[in-house]
Design an enzyme around this catalytic site. Structure first.
Site, PDB file in Angstrom:
ATOM      1  N   ASP A   1      -4.568  -3.425  -3.795  1.00  0.00           N
ATOM      2  CA  ASP A   1      -5.431  -2.918  -2.441  1.00  0.00           C
ATOM      3  C   ASP A   1      -5.702  -4.250  -1.797  1.00  0.00           C
ATOM      4  O   ASP A   1      -6.371  -5.293  -2.397  1.00  0.00           O
ATOM      5  CB  ASP A   1      -6.558  -2.152  -2.673  1.00  0.00           C
ATOM      6  CG  ASP A   1      -7.057  -1.144  -1.719  1.00  0.00           C
ATOM      7  OD1 ASP A   1      -6.571  -1.370  -0.589  1.00  0.00           O
ATOM      8  OD2 ASP A   1      -7.701  -0.205  -2.177  1.00  0.00           O
TER       9      ASP A   1
ATOM     10  N   HIS B   1      -3.832  -5.476   7.555  1.00  0.00           N
ATOM     11  CA  HIS B   1      -4.844  -4.942   6.872  1.00  0.00           C
ATOM     12  C   HIS B   1      -4.420  -4.818   5.328  1.00  0.00           C
ATOM     13  O   HIS B   1      -5.179  -4.085   4.777  1.00  0.00           O
ATOM     14  CB  HIS B   1      -5.225  -3.531   7.377  1.00  0.00           C
ATOM     15  CG  HIS B   1      -5.977  -3.813   8.758  1.00  0.00           C
ATOM     16  ND1 HIS B   1      -7.276  -3.776   8.736  1.00  0.00           N
ATOM     17  CD2 HIS B   1      -5.651  -3.871  10.023  1.00  0.00           C
ATOM     18  CE1 HIS B   1      -7.909  -3.831  10.096  1.00  0.00           C
ATOM     19  NE2 HIS B   1      -6.781  -3.993  10.665  1.00  0.00           N
TER      20      HIS B   1
HETATM   21  O1  F6P Z   1      -5.176   0.118   5.177  1.00  0.00           O
HETATM   22  C1  F6P Z   1      -4.104   0.485   5.785  1.00  0.00           C
HETATM   23  C2  F6P Z   1      -4.062   1.711   6.552  1.00  0.00           C
HETATM   24  O2  F6P Z   1      -2.661   1.974   7.054  1.00  0.00           O
HETATM   25  C3  F6P Z   1      -4.810   2.036   7.516  1.00  0.00           C
HETATM   26  O3  F6P Z   1      -4.348   1.127   8.855  1.00  0.00           O
HETATM   27  C4  F6P Z   1      -4.902   3.419   7.703  1.00  0.00           C
HETATM   28  O4  F6P Z   1      -6.222   3.874   8.273  1.00  0.00           O
HETATM   29  C5  F6P Z   1      -4.972   3.667   6.271  1.00  0.00           C
HETATM   30  O5  F6P Z   1      -4.069   2.636   5.434  1.00  0.00           O
HETATM   31  C6  F6P Z   1      -4.543   5.021   5.931  1.00  0.00           C
HETATM   32  O6  F6P Z   1      -3.174   5.256   6.239  1.00  0.00           O
HETATM   33  P1  F6P Z   1      -2.736   6.197   7.376  1.00  0.00           P
HETATM   34  O7  F6P Z   1      -3.087   5.948   8.634  1.00  0.00           O
HETATM   35  O8  F6P Z   1      -1.132   6.191   6.971  1.00  0.00           O
HETATM   36  O9  F6P Z   1      -3.267   7.653   7.060  1.00  0.00           O
END
Ligand code: F6P
Length: 468
Positions: A375, A166
């Site tokens: 991003d 992602h």
């Molecule tokens: O976009 C990447 C990501 O790791 C997502 O999987 C996740 O929802 C977001 O960033 C927020 O990060 P975290 O889960 O570490 O709060």
């Protein structure tokens, strides 16, 4: 539509619900985040199992979702404090995250992080083994779980395994810095299909496989022959639930809230930034650009206000704590420097908001400033566009987001160029209505066409085409 009659196992670091067992039975609280809530809907259609880390450690191990006729079950993984520190805060957020976003000076290549990451990936594999209920396809998400595809492959040669990355996938000279580059690539190659947001990220990945593992890859066809199997590599830019955001922003309560925001602010131009508080999001650089804009264009004084929403994130990681302090300092400096008795040029909201409230801010804004330094996609840009059915608004978007690849009618900027961004804010505020309308109409079409259901559908169809 979706391959809905086939069960699916989703495995991700974060799950869709916090589930608590109380005296009155189970209670469900949805986790924030657009993607998990959409995958939740998909899972309700397909049925199956979702395996995820239970951050609060309060879920029973296995529960059915939703309560009214469970269509899928949720298997919670509990981690020890040390596992959380090494796997999540450490290897995921202080190694793979900064490396993939090109912040090399923020990488901490510690062996204990790697050991913890391996252990937790094995824990997920064990949970899959235990949850296995004749399920023949699994969709693994994100950089937290790169070793899982090959761990599952070892046990089930015929399992159909999809993996979606992602975040940006870095170029080979950057990825090759990683001491565990080979293990990560071999882990991912347990998959049948590996998805990225952009063709560029898929190309980077193929190049890394060639450079590090010395395996020839088919760039044209997007595939790799490895271990007697064909692995497909493709781009699937993730979208949002366009119809949901569009309808929400058009609903009476959200419109009323947006009206109130504007009325209370009593200002001509509202600028908006919405981000997780993360150094990749370019909040500090954006604040500097806004400060420069206020210096350079005094004619906008008393006419403009920037609302910056920063959602608390990864607050136990040092880099995020120091960033928060730096942002607080910049906010203090700018408000102190320019505010008058009747005008505050900047409002800072450090908190999470419900979807309805975020939609009201999108609706109330004249210009969205979405300027990450790097991003993978950026769904905020797409949500803002989906909320602009009537009043158009402008979108200033960093060229280093995945979203910029398709949102051509946004005003694209280099977020590192403070002077340029200051000038772009002036340009966006001065753009004729007609021009704004034309741009927004096209942006909305693109976001509508490639929504999150399109994304899921394309990925799962491609996965079926590899292995049937
Ligand atoms: O976009 C990447 C990501 O790791 C997502 O999987 C996740 O929802 C977001 O960033 C927020 O990060 P975290 O889960 O570490 O709060």
């Amino acid at each position: 539509m979706m391959d809905v009659n086939r069960w699916l196992t989703v495995i991700s670091n974060r799950g869709p619900y916090q589930i608590k067992e109380g005296s009155e039975g189970l209670s469900y609280e949805k986790n924030g985040g657009g993607l998990v809530s959409v995958l939740d809907e998909i899972m309700r259609q397909t049925g199956g199992t979702w395996i995820a880390w239970d951050e609060k450690g309060q879920s029973p191990e296995l529960v059915g979702i939703p309560q009214d006729g469970p269509r899928y079950s949720l298997r919670a993984i509990t981690l020890t404090e040390q596992e959380v520190n090494h796997y999540y805060h450490g290897f995921s957020n202080r190694v793979l995250w900064p490396l993939s976003h090109y912040f090399l000076d923020r990488c901490h290549f510690r062996t204990e992080y790697w050991d913890g990451y391996k252990r937790v990936n094995e824990k997920f594999a064990k949970a899959f083994r235990e949850a296995y209920e004749d399920q023949d396809r699994v969709w693994i998400h994100d950089f937290h779980l790169t070793l899982l595809p090959s761990l599952l492959r070892k046990e089930r040669a015929n399992l159909s395994i999809g993996f979606f990355w992602h975040i940006p996938f870095p170029a080979s000279p950057v990825f090759r810095i990683l001491p565990w580059r080979e293990e990560i690539l071999r882990g991912l190659l347990g998959s049948d299909l590996i998805g990225f947001h952009l063709p560029l990220h898929a190309e980077h990945f193929l190049q890394c496989v060639e450079d590090v593992l010395k395996i020839p890859v088919d760039r044209e066809g997007g595939s790799i022959q490895y271990d007697g199997r064909i692995i497909k590599v493709n781009a699937f830019p993730v979208g949002i639930d366009f119809r949901k955001w569009d309808a929400l922003a058009y609903s009476a309560p959200v419109r009323e809230k947006a009206r109130q925001i504007r009325e209370e602010m009593g200002i001509k131009h509202v600028l908006l930034g919405v981000d997780r508080l993360d150094y990749t999001k370019g909040i500090l650089e954006r604040l500097l650009a806004y400060e420069r804009f206020l210096e350079k264009y005094p004619e906008f004084h008393r006419q403009v206000c920037l609302i910056q929403i920063a959602v608390p994130s990864r607050t136990r990681v040092d880099e995020y704590r120091s960033l928060r302090r730096e942002i607080d300092e910049a906010i203090g400096r700018i408000t102190g420097r320019f505010s008058t008795r009747k005008w505050i040029p900047l409002r800072y909201l450090y908190q999470s908001f419900a979807m309805e409230d975020v939609a009201s801010y999108y609706l109330a804004a004249d210009v969205a400033l979405i300027t990450p330094l790097r991003d993978g996609m950026n769904l905020v840009a797409k949500e803002y566009v989906a909320c602009k059915r009537e009043a158009p608004g402008s979108l200033i978007l960093s060229e280093f987001t995945g979203a910029a690849a398709t949102l051509a009618e946004a005003i694209l900027v280099n977020p590192y160029n403070v002077e340029g961004l200051a000038d772009t804010i002036c340009l966006a505020l001065s753009m004729p209505e007609e021009e704004k309308r034309r741009r927004m109409k096209n942006l909305r079409e693109r976001v509508r066409e490639r929504d999150v259901y399109w994304w899921c559908d394309s990925f799962l169809k491609d996965l079926s085409s590899v292995r049937g």
